[in-house]
Write a protein that holds these residues in place. Structure first.
Motif, PDB file in Angstrom:
ATOM      1  N   GLN A 280      -2.224  10.320   8.210  1.00 44.48           N
ATOM      2  CA  GLN A 280      -1.062  10.713   8.613  1.00 44.48           C
ATOM      3  C   GLN A 280      -0.417  11.585   8.330  1.00 44.48           C
ATOM      4  O   GLN A 280       0.157  12.462   9.244  1.00 44.48           O
ATOM      5  CB  GLN A 280      -0.732   8.966   7.684  1.00 44.48           C
ATOM      6  N   LEU A 281      -0.541  12.275   7.159  1.00 42.92           N
ATOM      7  CA  LEU A 281      -0.087  13.732   6.678  1.00 42.92           C
ATOM      8  C   LEU A 281      -0.991  14.711   7.858  1.00 42.92           C
ATOM      9  O   LEU A 281       0.048  15.430   8.709  1.00 42.92           O
ATOM     10  CB  LEU A 281       0.152  13.989   5.255  1.00 42.92           C
TER      11      LEU A 281
ATOM     12  N   LEU B 103       1.426  18.663   3.978  1.00 49.43           N
ATOM     13  CA  LEU B 103       2.884  18.924   3.268  1.00 49.43           C
ATOM     14  C   LEU B 103       3.197  17.791   2.677  1.00 49.43           C
ATOM     15  O   LEU B 103       2.984  16.688   3.197  1.00 49.43           O
ATOM     16  CB  LEU B 103       3.271  19.407   3.736  1.00 49.43           C
TER      17      LEU B 103
ATOM     18  N   PRO C  75       5.725  15.124   1.162  1.00 49.75           N
ATOM     19  CA  PRO C  75       7.083  14.368   1.440  1.00 49.75           C
ATOM     20  C   PRO C  75       8.011  14.605   0.172  1.00 49.75           C
ATOM     21  O   PRO C  75       6.929  14.517  -0.630  1.00 49.75           O
ATOM     22  CB  PRO C  75       6.948  12.752   2.172  1.00 49.75           C
ATOM     23  N   PHE C  76       8.584  14.928   0.649  1.00 54.40           N
ATOM     24  CA  PHE C  76       9.697  14.851  -1.166  1.00 54.40           C
ATOM     25  C   PHE C  76       9.455  14.057  -2.587  1.00 54.40           C
ATOM     26  O   PHE C  76       9.187  13.933  -3.171  1.00 54.40           O
ATOM     27  CB  PHE C  76      10.622  15.558  -1.273  1.00 54.40           C
TER      28      PHE C  76
ATOM     29  N   SER D  30       0.412  14.676  11.073  1.00 56.98           N
ATOM     30  CA  SER D  30       0.800  14.543  12.127  1.00 56.98           C
ATOM     31  C   SER D  30       1.841  16.030  11.744  1.00 56.98           C
ATOM     32  O   SER D  30       2.850  16.857  12.315  1.00 56.98           O
ATOM     33  CB  SER D  30       2.185  14.097  11.037  1.00 56.98           C
TER      34      SER D  30
ATOM     35  N   MET E 142      -3.129   8.030   3.963  1.00 57.44           N
ATOM     36  CA  MET E 142      -1.963   8.069   3.923  1.00 57.44           C
ATOM     37  C   MET E 142      -1.980   9.299   4.393  1.00 57.44           C
ATOM     38  O   MET E 142      -1.258  10.424   5.179  1.00 57.44           O
ATOM     39  CB  MET E 142      -0.814   8.875   2.609  1.00 57.44           C
TER      40      MET E 142
ATOM     41  N   PRO F 122      13.855  18.773   1.293  1.00 54.73           N
ATOM     42  CA  PRO F 122      14.450  17.649   1.707  1.00 54.73           C
ATOM     43  C   PRO F 122      15.249  16.730   1.503  1.00 54.73           C
ATOM     44  O   PRO F 122      16.646  17.954   1.624  1.00 54.73           O
ATOM     45  CB  PRO F 122      14.738  17.151  -0.264  1.00 54.73           C
ATOM     46  N   VAL F 123      16.058  15.786   1.929  1.00 53.52           N
ATOM     47  CA  VAL F 123      17.958  15.704   1.843  1.00 53.52           C
ATOM     48  C   VAL F 123      18.679  16.047   0.857  1.00 53.52           C
ATOM     49  O   VAL F 123      18.115  15.731  -0.028  1.00 53.52           O
ATOM     50  CB  VAL F 123      17.535  13.876   2.418  1.00 53.52           C
TER      51      VAL F 123
ATOM     52  N   PRO G 219       0.003  -1.193   0.325  1.00 57.98           N
ATOM     53  CA  PRO G 219       0.217   0.228   0.067  1.00 57.98           C
ATOM     54  C   PRO G 219       0.374   1.259  -0.394  1.00 57.98           C
ATOM     55  O   PRO G 219       1.848   1.234   0.265  1.00 57.98           O
ATOM     56  CB  PRO G 219      -1.153  -0.461   1.127  1.00 57.98           C
ATOM     57  N   LEU G 220       0.320   2.402  -0.494  1.00 60.31           N
ATOM     58  CA  LEU G 220       0.875   3.535  -0.426  1.00 60.31           C
ATOM     59  C   LEU G 220       1.549   3.928   0.843  1.00 60.31           C
ATOM     60  O   LEU G 220       2.272   4.643   1.345  1.00 60.31           O
ATOM     61  CB  LEU G 220       0.134   4.458  -1.081  1.00 60.31           C
ATOM     62  N   GLN G 221       0.592   3.652   1.843  1.00 52.55           N
ATOM     63  CA  GLN G 221       1.354   4.105   2.915  1.00 52.55           C
ATOM     64  C   GLN G 221       2.634   3.544   3.903  1.00 52.55           C
ATOM     65  O   GLN G 221       2.784   3.717   4.692  1.00 52.55           O
ATOM     66  CB  GLN G 221      -0.256   4.190   4.345  1.00 52.55           C
TER      67      GLN G 221
ATOM     68  N   SER H  50      -5.749   3.537   0.518  1.00 50.02           N
ATOM     69  CA  SER H  50      -4.596   3.685   0.927  1.00 50.02           C
ATOM     70  C   SER H  50      -3.986   5.031   0.926  1.00 50.02           C
ATOM     71  O   SER H  50      -3.181   6.028   1.734  1.00 50.02           O
ATOM     72  CB  SER H  50      -3.308   2.555  -0.210  1.00 50.02           C
TER      73      SER H  50
ATOM     74  N   PRO I 235      13.284   2.479  -4.008  1.00 49.58           N
ATOM     75  CA  PRO I 235      12.306   3.170  -5.051  1.00 49.58           C
ATOM     76  C   PRO I 235      12.082   1.997  -5.757  1.00 49.58           C
ATOM     77  O   PRO I 235      12.476   1.715  -6.520  1.00 49.58           O
ATOM     78  CB  PRO I 235      12.977   4.719  -5.302  1.00 49.58           C
TER      79      PRO I 235
ATOM     80  N   LEU J  96       3.454   3.078  -4.657  1.00 46.90           N
ATOM     81  CA  LEU J  96       3.763   4.231  -5.107  1.00 46.90           C
ATOM     82  C   LEU J  96       5.683   3.665  -6.072  1.00 46.90           C
ATOM     83  O   LEU J  96       6.580   3.389  -6.305  1.00 46.90           O
ATOM     84  CB  LEU J  96       4.735   4.774  -3.282  1.00 46.90           C
TER      85      LEU J  96
ATOM     86  N   TRP K 221       5.289   3.546   2.734  1.00 53.76           N
ATOM     87  CA  TRP K 221       6.211   4.873   2.807  1.00 53.76           C
ATOM     88  C   TRP K 221       6.239   5.803   3.841  1.00 53.76           C
ATOM     89  O   TRP K 221       4.744   5.432   4.410  1.00 53.76           O
ATOM     90  CB  TRP K 221       6.339   5.256   2.018  1.00 53.76           C
ATOM     91  N   THR K 222       6.678   5.534   5.335  1.00 54.12           N
ATOM     92  CA  THR K 222       6.599   6.356   6.467  1.00 54.12           C
ATOM     93  C   THR K 222       6.925   7.835   5.640  1.00 54.12           C
ATOM     94  O   THR K 222       7.323   8.318   5.603  1.00 54.12           O
ATOM     95  CB  THR K 222       7.945   6.276   7.467  1.00 54.12           C
ATOM     96  N   PHE K 223       5.437   8.331   5.907  1.00 53.95           N
ATOM     97  CA  PHE K 223       5.592  10.025   5.689  1.00 53.95           C
ATOM     98  C   PHE K 223       5.654  10.871   6.920  1.00 53.95           C
ATOM     99  O   PHE K 223       5.013  10.632   7.686  1.00 53.95           O
ATOM    100  CB  PHE K 223       4.243   9.419   4.572  1.00 53.95           C
ATOM    101  N   GLN K 224       6.458  11.870   7.390  1.00 51.45           N
ATOM    102  CA  GLN K 224       5.894  12.482   7.990  1.00 51.45           C
ATOM    103  C   GLN K 224       5.982  13.720   7.161  1.00 51.45           C
ATOM    104  O   GLN K 224       6.970  14.301   6.608  1.00 51.45           O
ATOM    105  CB  GLN K 224       8.005  12.024   9.194  1.00 51.45           C
ATOM    106  N   HIS K 225       5.723  14.768   8.116  1.00 52.19           N
ATOM    107  CA  HIS K 225       5.335  15.742   7.652  1.00 52.19           C
ATOM    108  C   HIS K 225       6.806  16.555   7.889  1.00 52.19           C
ATOM    109  O   HIS K 225       7.449  16.690   9.080  1.00 52.19           O
ATOM    110  CB  HIS K 225       3.926  17.042   8.859  1.00 52.19           C
ATOM    111  N   PRO K 226       7.317  17.202   6.576  1.00 51.97           N
ATOM    112  CA  PRO K 226       8.447  17.451   7.013  1.00 51.97           C
ATOM    113  C   PRO K 226       8.742  19.074   7.206  1.00 51.97           C
ATOM    114  O   PRO K 226       8.110  19.889   6.913  1.00 51.97           O
ATOM    115  CB  PRO K 226       9.440  17.571   4.956  1.00 51.97           C
TER     116      PRO K 226
ATOM    117  N   GLU L 125       8.140  11.241  -6.818  1.00 48.28           N
ATOM    118  CA  GLU L 125       7.773  10.434  -7.729  1.00 48.28           C
ATOM    119  C   GLU L 125       6.520  10.262  -8.148  1.00 48.28           C
ATOM    120  O   GLU L 125       6.157  10.063  -9.750  1.00 48.28           O
ATOM    121  CB  GLU L 125       7.419   9.334  -6.691  1.00 48.28           C
TER     122      GLU L 125
END
Lengths: 295, 295, 295
Positions: free
Chosen positions: B173-174, B184, B186-187, B177, B170, A24-25, A11-13, B166, A233, A264, A15-20, B192
């Motif tokens: 979840q966003l 927002l 995530p990059f 957070s 997500m 980006p890195v 599932p799409l989720q 899904s 990825p 994703l 990926w661990t998505f956090q409010h950034p 993607e």
């Protein structure tokens, strides 16, 4: 299993998505020339220099490593490093009893013995199922997986599970008419479904290289739980006129039926058929593979 | 609700079709140069001069009016008049508690206060839902509605209703957070799914402008009975590689799932993703919007 | 009937596939220039000389033989022989009570009286249903059938069966508003759904030639058992922006809903709408028809 967003294997989720709260890195810088207005064109070929990548290209059924020759040459011209491993039951290897496990082990061993790191692992057609299993063996060496009109099998599924009933029946008929548990595509089927965009002369030229394909791996069921837990990825390159598997059905086909199993993923699309476009338009396909592979 | 020709909110027959016994309604003449054989090309760019139109462009989520800068410039070069209203919660406005009703009222007031008439109202992404409600406010000022990979919500539906489970999970979840009921991207997700055709440098450049989006309007349900009673012509511009909403499912996606709700509509298609093609190929997208908008 | 690989009228295995132990059947040689690297391009227009073919082109509803004028001229330039028969109820024939059987007999008689052999029989739109029945009459004269955004009816089905309910209701409304059991497309519908890629001036130019279409054949049910037993090769040319029949539904539309009924077929695809692209880009469409038709 029907195409269904309720039951995607990844599932799409996942990926661990956090409010950034930061940019980006940071990305390892590579030199590029900024896009200028005159650089714009329909092929998205902006005048940036390619980010150098390391590719490992895995061909499909009824093919050998030479399937990638034109594409590998184009990628190398752009500064990439390209490896094209051959695997059991294909190319110079006459063993038509080769198993899927032998093939994936061979590819994984190739990557390990060459100590390749940070690779873009690309699979075409049947090669997609090999990529799924190879990824389970060498996850730490992967930068990205790219599937080009390639099988993305569900956990517990086989390649034959992805064939519509009439196609599955045809394959069984072909296997039974062989003497060594192989499948050879009849020319009319190859010409119409694998090389539909080619001329007759081109289709004949390609067909001369077609040899019987070991049938065992087509009907084997695979445990892919580890694959679906990997966080690497992924991209899907979809060539739009590929009818090797009937297209357009929600229940069968490369895209979106199998592509969506990646969760994703980055989606890249171009015109092309299953076998001939890679041979006769290698520059186009190399470009699309690069677009699928860059950061 | 499943994609289904039995239950389209605006059936094809809602246009009053009579067996015509005269030529089509005469059209206000504008000068054009007749097509010559050498004018033919794949991009349908016949050598006719553009019919001058008045555009009002409505951007989507995680964007501001600058989303349209390149496209507006290209349209103006061709002689069109272009307005790009900013609306609450976006651009210079810091109010992340802005409601959908505040946004639509702001756009409708903009059109009325400038006394714009006979407008082509264009919505992108989330902007489609704004266009639907703005159209209810100012139907007499509309010449045509154009949806470009935009939400066309059903009566009583919300934007979140168009997300597969899904993806909805997500988004929740966003939102959770965040500290201010915003979302927002995530990059990695942006890169993607919103800028898949762009280079990494281009994706970074676009991402720098991304700010948190008010979450309230994404989960609000809208009464759209009036919208579905409007007789204004409609078009859908579909950019084919846009995976911001998973594509290819009969039950989700821009096209045909949401486009078909328009009943009779003009369909225009091109290659492109959700966010980057509008920025880096503005000439192409401006052309497609014009093709969708002309009489 | 729903799109379903279980119940295809002509399953893939209806072709007799044997494991070949010899190269493909030798092909009558024609001169060609081998592909060179510089010959590669996106349009697959390799520098081979065309294999000379004999085409019989069958137009659709609301059209006459002039529909094919530009395409026929382009095919002839390439050395092909092209016949464009007119049939009852169309062109100079004023009989709006013409039946489907009268039309197919007329076309079959045309082919027989000219003693045409080894023909590529091409149908567009409604012409697809004519091609299906003509093929039953003259199977020995056929080299290949090509359907271009054309109806491929199921055994026992009618054209109207392929219309979504709302579209069927609209057609009935149009028939009832006529005085002679005909259907004339209102200009707005024609402009939006049949000529969506054209300019207004082009759409008007095309619409001037539109005359009322006999309604009888649209609602007739056809026995197509013989058609589905024919072993003649088949192709489908899909123009992607054709919304004359709503696209994208698994249950309706040109492709893959109707194309898949052909079983094994060669798939060719290009950008185009239902009526205008054939007129204003005849070189492109002639090329795609050739790609669909060559050996």
């Amino acid at each position: 299993m029907t195409y269904n967003y309720e039951n995607l294997p990844q599932p799409l989720q996942s990926w661990t998505f956090q409010h950034p709260n930061q940019p980006p890195v940071p990305h390892p810088v590579w030199p590029y020339i900024a896009q200028a207005p005159w650089a714009q064109d329909l092929e998205h070929e902006f005048r940036e220099r390619d980010q150098p990548l390391t590719f490992v290209l895995v061909h499909g059924s009824w093919a050998d490593a030479s399937f990638w020759s034109g594409i590998a040459a184009e990628l190398r011209k752009k500064g990439h490093t390209v490896y094209v491993p051959e695997f059991p039951g294909h190319g110079a290897d006459p063993n038509k009893a080769a198993t899927h496990a032998m093939m994936t082990k061979s590819i994984a061993d190739y990557v390990t013995s060459h100590n390749l790191k940070n690779i873009i692992l690309v699979g075409h057609s049947f090669g997609g199922s090999l990529v799924q299993k190879v990824a389970e063996h060498i996850p730490d060496r992967l930068k990205r997986l790219v599937f080009m009109n390639a099988f993305v099998l569900k956990d517990g599924g086989s390649l034959a599970d992805e064939f519509p009933p009439s196609m599955k029946a045809m394959f069984k008929q072909l296997v039974e008419s062989s003497k060594d548990n192989t499948v050879l595509l009849p020319f009319p089927l190859f010409r119409e479904s694998f090389a539909n965009l080619a001329s007759y002369a081109q289709a004949q030229q390609l067909y001369k290289k077609v040899t019987p394909e070991p049938a065992g791996p087509l009907f084997e069921k695979f445990d892919l739980k580890k694959f679906y837990s990997l966080q690497v990825p992924k991209s899907y390159v979809h060539l739009m006129e590929d009818t090797a598997i009937p297209l357009g059905s929600p229940d069968y086909g490369w895209h979106p039926h199998m592509s969506s199993r990646l969760g994703l993923y980055r989606f890249i699309q171009a015109h092309g058929d299953h076998m001939s476009t890679a041979q006769f338009e290698p520059k186009l396909i190399a470009r699309k593979i690069y677009e699928a592979s860059r950061d």
